[in-house]
Design an enzyme around this catalytic site. Structure first.
Site, short mmCIF file in Angstrom:
data_model
loop_
_atom_site.label_atom_id
_atom_site.label_comp_id
_atom_site.label_asym_id
_atom_site.label_seq_id
_atom_site.Cartn_x
_atom_site.Cartn_y
_atom_site.Cartn_z
N GLU A 27 1.40 -0.38 -5.04
CA GLU A 27 0.46 0.68 -5.39
C GLU A 27 1.25 1.97 -5.60
OE1 GLU A 27 -3.48 2.98 -3.62
OE2 GLU A 27 -1.76 2.52 -2.33
N ASP A 46 0.83 -1.20 0.00
CA ASP A 46 0.00 0.00 0.00
C ASP A 46 0.87 1.26 0.00
OD1 ASP A 46 -2.68 1.39 0.57
OD2 ASP A 46 -1.44 2.06 2.26
N PHE A 47 0.41 2.29 -0.70
CA PHE A 47 1.09 3.59 -0.75
C PHE A 47 2.61 3.40 -0.88
CE2 PHE A 47 2.34 7.83 1.02
CZ PHE A 47 1.63 8.61 0.11
N ALA A 48 2.99 2.61 -1.89
CA ALA A 48 4.40 2.26 -2.05
C ALA A 48 5.26 3.45 -2.46
CB ALA A 48 4.53 1.13 -3.07
N ASP A 65 -18.93 -3.13 -37.83
CA ASP A 65 -18.12 -3.64 -38.93
C ASP A 65 -16.64 -3.34 -38.67
OD1 ASP A 65 -17.04 -4.50 -41.28
OD2 ASP A 65 -18.01 -3.00 -42.56
#
Length: 437
Positions: free
Chosen positions: A229, A204-206, A402
């Site tokens: 993160e 988290d919150f690296a 298409d």
């Protein structure tokens, strides 16, 4: 003797190739949302009943919420790290049982690791909350203000090192240059590995501490999977739309994964931001100036974890949500393309998209699509995007029906939905998790 030796070498080579392929054929599943802590009877017990269904989505790994005592019920303001019984998600025993249940289905488990910051239990002589309790009878993780970054002046006594990353204002920023901090956090992580059974980490919150410091924890705990993160911010034009060139944004992700080293990966926020803009009539965005995918996936697909939404960007927070009516276009993209796709709990169980998502995951599996699969972008215009993956699967996004005759006659439709379609080449299916050569 020589014949037996050659046979043995062939067997060993085949096993190594299979192991390499299986390692690349990874699918992550986020097993919670922002409100999961509210579940009556505990989230761990509730999720235990969903293990088989989660495994059926093709998940090889499940990301579980922060396991420790926390000031905030979601777990992202942790305090007594060893105290797992104080978690709002359930008890330590319930968590261990859940992990065992996933392992029985060959699904590995990632713990959400929140170590950038930490909440203290007590005040010091200044009247500042900066005295930490680890959650054990002994002194492990019982820290004082010396373990706080010196430039976090709201809490620090000035003796720690300066922060090596972005500040976090809501709680003390921990000094990861402190040898005791490194040693005791490493011991805690290894305890989660050996005693609880966790296989890897979601950091988290690296961006709150440097990549070389994250590498210390990765190298010393031997996780099988790590994802960081690094919530990068896209570059926007004056009209509020993303700039065409997002190389600086994805370079931030590259710098982190290279700084940490393998097995570290990063959530591909660049791809998410571009994709959710592209599906709103701007599908030309889905290739860069070199004809590659525009996010981290285009540069380092084996270290890019692609996703549509998570507990922050979606759920009840909705900080950066994918357009709700186009979510399946997002999954059609990430589940058929290179990178490591991450499926969000809400979309499977709360949005009733389980069948569509599982169908796409099965297409990925039976065609051996993996993180480093070959991507050939055939068309990327405002209302249509067409790409071939490994020469076996073709994915179309957008409202244009298409495709202009670019779908070969030996491909047949195997999945379709709101503005997406997937074709598969006949006769080239390979066993799940294996590459096709």
């Amino acid at each position: 003797m020589g014949k037996h030796h050659v046979t043995l070498c062939c067997v060993v080579f085949a096993v190594l190739c299979l192991a390499s392929s299986l390692a690349q054929a990874q699918v992550l599943f986020q097993g919670f949302n922002w409100e999961s802590w509210r579940k009556q009877g505990g989230w761990y017990n509730f999720l235990h009943e969903k293990v088989e269904e989660i495994a059926s989505t093709g998940a090889t790994h499940v990301w579980l919420p922060p396991p420790s005592h926390s000031v905030s019920p979601q777990g992202y303001m942790p305090g007594r790290l060893y105290d797992l019984d104080a978690s709002k998600y359930g008890t330590e025993a319930e968590l261990k049982s859940l992990i065992e249940a996933f392992h029985d289905k060959n699904v590995e488990c990632l713990a959400d690791i929140v170590i950038n910051h930490r909440c203290a239990d007590y005040k010091d002589s200044r009247g500042v909350y900066c005295v930490f309790e680890g959650g054990t009878p002994d002194g492990r993780l019982d820290w004082g203000p010396d373990m706080i970054c010196s430039d976090d002046t709201q809490y620090s006594n000035g003796r720690g090192h300066r922060d090596t990353g972005a500040g976090f204002g809501a709680a003390p920023d921990i000094d990861h240059l402190n040898p005791r901090v490194q040693r005791e956090l490493t011991d805690w992580l290894n305890w989660l590995r050996t005693d609880l059974g966790f296989d890897g980490w979601r950091l988290d919150f690296a961006k709150g501490y440097s990549a070389p410091l994250a590498r210390i924890y990765v190298d010393n705990t031997n996780p099988t999977f790590v994802v960081g993160e690094i919530w990068s911010s896209l570059i926007y034009n004056g009209d509020g739309k993303p700039s065409t060139n997002q190389d600086a944004d994805r370079q931030e992700l590259v710098n982190w994964v290279e700084g940490v080293g393998k097995p570290a990966t990063a959530f591909d926020f660049t791809t998410k931001g571009i994709l959710q803009a592209a599906v709103q009539g701007e599908l030309w965005r889905l290739h860069d100036g070199n004809g590659k995918a525009p996010g981290l996936m285009g540069w380092m697909p084996d270290q890019a974890v692609t996703f549509v939404d998570n507990h922050d960007t979606g759920s009840t927070q909705s900080l950066w949500p994918f357009p709700s009516d186009k979510v399946m276009q997002g999954y059609a993209y990430i589940l058929t393309h290179p990178g490591i796709p991450c499926i969000f709990y809400d979309h499977v169980f709360d949005w009733n998209l389980q069948h569509e998502i599982a169908t796409l995951a099965e297409i990925r599996s039976r065609n051996g699509i993996h993180a480093e699969s070959t991507l050939d972008i055939l068309k990327a215009e405002g209302d249509i995007y067409v790409a071939m993956i490994d020469g076996k699967v073709i994915t179309k996004l957008g409202p244009r029906y298409d495709a202009g005759g670019i779908i070969p006659s030996d491909f047949h439709v195997v999945a379709h939905g709101n503005d997406y379609c997937v074709w598969e080449k006949e006769g080239l299916r390979v066993p799940a998790g294996r590459k096709h050569y």
